[in-house]
Design a protein around this motif. Structure first.
Motif: not given
Length: 148
Positions: A84-95, A97-101, A113-123
């Protein structure tokens, strides 16, 4: 050490060393401070798609040359639940423990056009270089993560 980090180290060792069998790989892992059981290593190799190929110097453990990207892409695709995305960020929901990969896979695109990513456990948060690029980045990610 967790599974993802262990598998990342296995990839690194196989890419940087000529490893003839799992026993040699176990020894390299032990030298790197990773103590792993043979059965666990065997499962890791299977999940990573490691094959044993004959070379001019004997046998070698390696990744298939023609499809490693497709195999990883297929695995990443199975780990994603929503994008999903809003006007500032794209959010990817994962299973869980899989967000880092998934974040690491996106980082390897090295998309300007991508500065980087920030991963939690499932986001995973995908940070755009400009909010004006959200739609094109979203399209790019979807086209590179899902089979067409």
């Amino acid at each position: 050490m967790g599974k993802q980090n262990r598998q990342r180290k296995i990839k690194e060792l196989l890419q940087n060393n000529e490893v003839g069998n799992q026993h040699e790989l176990l020894h390299l892992l032990l030298n790197a401070g990773i103590d792993v059981a043979q059965a666990t290593l065997s499962r890791d190799c299977s999940e990573l798609g490691v094959i044993r190929s004959r070379t001019t110097k004997g046998y070698r453990l390696e990744f298939p040359e023609d499809t490693p990207g497709q195999m990883i892409k297929g695995l990443v695709e199975m780990e994603i639940q929503t994008i999903d995305a809003n006007e500032t960020t794209i959010v990817i929901k994962t299973l869980p423990g899989r967000a880092h990969g998934v974040g690491s896979f996106i980082d390897h695109f090295k998309h300007p056009k991508i500065l980087g990513t920030l991963a939690g456990d499932d986001t995973v948060l995908v940070i755009p270089a400009s909010v004006n690029d959200i739609r094109s980045i979203l399209d790019y990610i979807q086209s590179n993560l899902f089979k067409t």
